[in-house]
Motif scaffolding. Structure first.
Motif, PDB file in Angstrom:
ATOM      1  N   TYR A 196       0.833  -1.199   0.000  1.00  0.00           N
ATOM      2  CA  TYR A 196       0.000   0.000   0.000  1.00  0.00           C
ATOM      3  C   TYR A 196       0.870   1.253   0.000  1.00  0.00           C
ATOM      4  N   GLU A 197       0.337   2.322  -0.574  1.00  0.00           N
ATOM      5  CA  GLU A 197       0.906   3.643  -0.343  1.00  0.00           C
ATOM      6  C   GLU A 197       0.089   4.317   0.746  1.00  0.00           C
ATOM      7  N   GLU A 202      -2.018  13.835   4.340  1.00  0.00           N
ATOM      8  CA  GLU A 202      -2.161  15.256   4.020  1.00  0.00           C
ATOM      9  C   GLU A 202      -2.428  15.998   5.329  1.00  0.00           C
ATOM     10  N   TRP A 203      -1.440  16.751   5.795  1.00  0.00           N
ATOM     11  CA  TRP A 203      -1.530  17.447   7.060  1.00  0.00           C
ATOM     12  C   TRP A 203      -2.263  18.780   6.908  1.00  0.00           C
ATOM     13  N   GLU A 204      -2.809  19.270   8.006  1.00  0.00           N
ATOM     14  CA  GLU A 204      -3.519  20.547   7.972  1.00  0.00           C
ATOM     15  C   GLU A 204      -2.594  21.729   7.684  1.00  0.00           C
ATOM     16  N   ASP A 205      -1.295  21.558   7.886  1.00  0.00           N
ATOM     17  CA  ASP A 205      -0.360  22.638   7.541  1.00  0.00           C
ATOM     18  C   ASP A 205       0.111  22.540   6.090  1.00  0.00           C
ATOM     19  N   GLU A 206      -0.595  21.708   5.293  1.00  0.00           N
ATOM     20  CA  GLU A 206      -0.398  21.563   3.844  1.00  0.00           C
ATOM     21  C   GLU A 206       0.820  20.719   3.472  1.00  0.00           C
ATOM     22  N   ARG A 207       1.473  20.105   4.434  1.00  0.00           N
ATOM     23  CA  ARG A 207       2.519  19.132   4.098  1.00  0.00           C
ATOM     24  C   ARG A 207       1.873  17.828   3.635  1.00  0.00           C
ATOM     25  N   VAL A 208       2.567  17.135   2.757  1.00  0.00           N
ATOM     26  CA  VAL A 208       2.119  15.823   2.302  1.00  0.00           C
ATOM     27  C   VAL A 208       3.271  14.841   2.477  1.00  0.00           C
ATOM     28  N   GLU A 209       2.989  13.720   3.143  1.00  0.00           N
ATOM     29  CA  GLU A 209       3.999  12.682   3.360  1.00  0.00           C
ATOM     30  C   GLU A 209       3.521  11.377   2.740  1.00  0.00           C
ATOM     31  N   ARG A 210       4.466  10.614   2.199  1.00  0.00           N
ATOM     32  CA  ARG A 210       4.147   9.325   1.597  1.00  0.00           C
ATOM     33  C   ARG A 210       5.100   8.255   2.111  1.00  0.00           C
ATOM     34  N   GLU A 211       4.565   7.050   2.276  1.00  0.00           N
ATOM     35  CA  GLU A 211       5.412   5.901   2.587  1.00  0.00           C
ATOM     36  C   GLU A 211       4.738   4.643   2.071  1.00  0.00           C
ATOM     37  N   LEU A 212       5.516   3.585   1.898  1.00  0.00           N
ATOM     38  CA  LEU A 212       4.987   2.300   1.466  1.00  0.00           C
ATOM     39  C   LEU A 212       4.902   1.363   2.664  1.00  0.00           C
ATOM     40  N   ARG A 213       3.890   0.503   2.666  1.00  0.00           N
ATOM     41  CA  ARG A 213       3.726  -0.461   3.736  1.00  0.00           C
ATOM     42  C   ARG A 213       3.242  -1.775   3.136  1.00  0.00           C
ATOM     43  N   SER A 214       3.853  -2.881   3.535  1.00  0.00           N
ATOM     44  CA  SER A 214       3.482  -4.195   3.019  1.00  0.00           C
ATOM     45  C   SER A 214       3.044  -5.117   4.147  1.00  0.00           C
ATOM     46  N   LEU A 231      -5.263  10.597   6.338  1.00  0.00           N
ATOM     47  CA  LEU A 231      -4.409   9.508   5.867  1.00  0.00           C
ATOM     48  C   LEU A 231      -5.195   8.655   4.885  1.00  0.00           C
ATOM     49  N   THR A 232      -4.636   8.419   3.696  1.00  0.00           N
ATOM     50  CA  THR A 232      -5.246   7.537   2.708  1.00  0.00           C
ATOM     51  C   THR A 232      -4.298   6.378   2.442  1.00  0.00           C
ATOM     52  N   MET A 233      -4.818   5.185   2.573  1.00  0.00           N
ATOM     53  CA  MET A 233      -4.047   3.945   2.358  1.00  0.00           C
ATOM     54  C   MET A 233      -4.617   3.277   1.115  1.00  0.00           C
ATOM     55  N   GLU A 234      -3.829   3.223   0.043  1.00  0.00           N
ATOM     56  CA  GLU A 234      -4.308   2.734  -1.248  1.00  0.00           C
ATOM     57  C   GLU A 234      -3.499   1.535  -1.696  1.00  0.00           C
ATOM     58  N   LEU A 235      -4.186   0.501  -2.144  1.00  0.00           N
ATOM     59  CA  LEU A 235      -3.518  -0.716  -2.598  1.00  0.00           C
ATOM     60  C   LEU A 235      -2.761  -0.461  -3.904  1.00  0.00           C
ATOM     61  N   LEU A 236      -1.473  -0.841  -3.915  1.00  0.00           N
ATOM     62  CA  LEU A 236      -0.642  -0.703  -5.111  1.00  0.00           C
ATOM     63  C   LEU A 236      -0.473  -2.045  -5.829  1.00  0.00           C
ATOM     64  N   SER A 237      -0.348  -3.133  -5.057  1.00  0.00           N
ATOM     65  CA  SER A 237      -0.179  -4.457  -5.674  1.00  0.00           C
ATOM     66  C   SER A 237      -0.568  -5.528  -4.651  1.00  0.00           C
TER      67      SER A 237
END
Length: 239
Positions: free
Chosen positions: A42-43, A47-59, A231-237
């Motif tokens: 998943y990715e 999206e934080w309220e201070d307009e920062r965006v962070e991404r990470e992968l989790r399996s 936080l959005t957790m989206e399936l990648l594979s």
């Protein structure tokens, strides 16, 4: 995030070793695979309220039936973040019974069943489980993460819809089930508004033969002293 979020914020499995009837399938057995050999990536986009965006992968991967618990076998799931989860399934649905982090030598039993999907699989089915805040932070002070000091609160879950279509980067999925979770955490927001009940909202989509394909967790603060986000957790594979 619940089985998740962990979560966390969690059945294409037959699960025969854990079911009462020979050859029986647990309700939801097509919506949350438990048998060994599956893996999901998943990715996680925050999206934080201070307009920062962070991404990470989790399996996550399924390791099959495991005998680590003293009251019998359970299905083991493992995340690449070092968390282990033990789950069982019966006529009431699919539920977590224990978990273990990297710093724990032994599994920690849940006080009560923490359902991923509860029977009957029908719009309006409800259940509850404790949740913590995953996103809320203090803009000043240590530790910043509110979860280190705030208590767990009950989250009420309900099956909102069946037969949903969901698109992710892993593909297009049909016949999915959507679950909504709602909770409120009472915090001192700021000197002007004082104590407020901040909503914790979760929406999860489970699809036949695949499992969890998407999750959204919303914890908005709207406060000069607190920081929240989505936080959005989206399936990648998956396999």
């Amino acid at each position: 995030m619940r089985a998740h979020l962990l979560l966390l914020p969690g059945l294409a499995a037959t699960a025969t070793a854990l079911l009462a009837g020979c050859g029986a399938k647990a309700p939801g057995a097509e919506l949350f695979p438990l048998e060994s050999g599956h893996r999901w990536t998943y990715e996680l986009r925050t999206e934080w309220e201070d307009e920062r965006v962070e991404r990470e992968l989790r399996s996550f991967e399924t390791l099959g039936s495991d005998g680590s618990l003293d009251d019998g076998a359970a299905f083991l799931r493992r995340s690449d973040a070092g968390m282990d989860y033990w789950l069982r399934a019966d006529d009431s649905g699919v539920f977590r019974v224990a978990s273990r982090s990297l710093v724990q030598a032994e599994p920690e039993r849940d006080e009560a069943r923490r359902y991923v999907v509860k029977a009957p699989l029908a719009v309006g089915t409800q259940w509850a489980a404790p949740t913590i805040t995953y996103l809320l932070q203090r803009r000043q002070g240590f530790p910043a993460e509110v979860r280190h000091s705030a208590p767990a609160v009950p989250m009420n879950y309900v099956i909102e819809a069946l037969g949903q279509a969901v698109d992710t980067r892993a593909g297009h999925f049909e016949g999915c089930l959507r679950i909504k979770g709602t909770a409120a955490l009472k915090l001192f927001a700021d000197p002007v508004s004082g104590w407020r009940e901040l909503p914790l909202l979760t929406t999860e989509w489970y699809c036949p033969g695949v499992g969890l394909v998407k999750l959204q967790r919303q914890e908005l603060a709207g406060s000069p002293m607190l920081l929240g986000g989505t936080l959005t957790m989206e399936l990648l594979s998956w396999q």
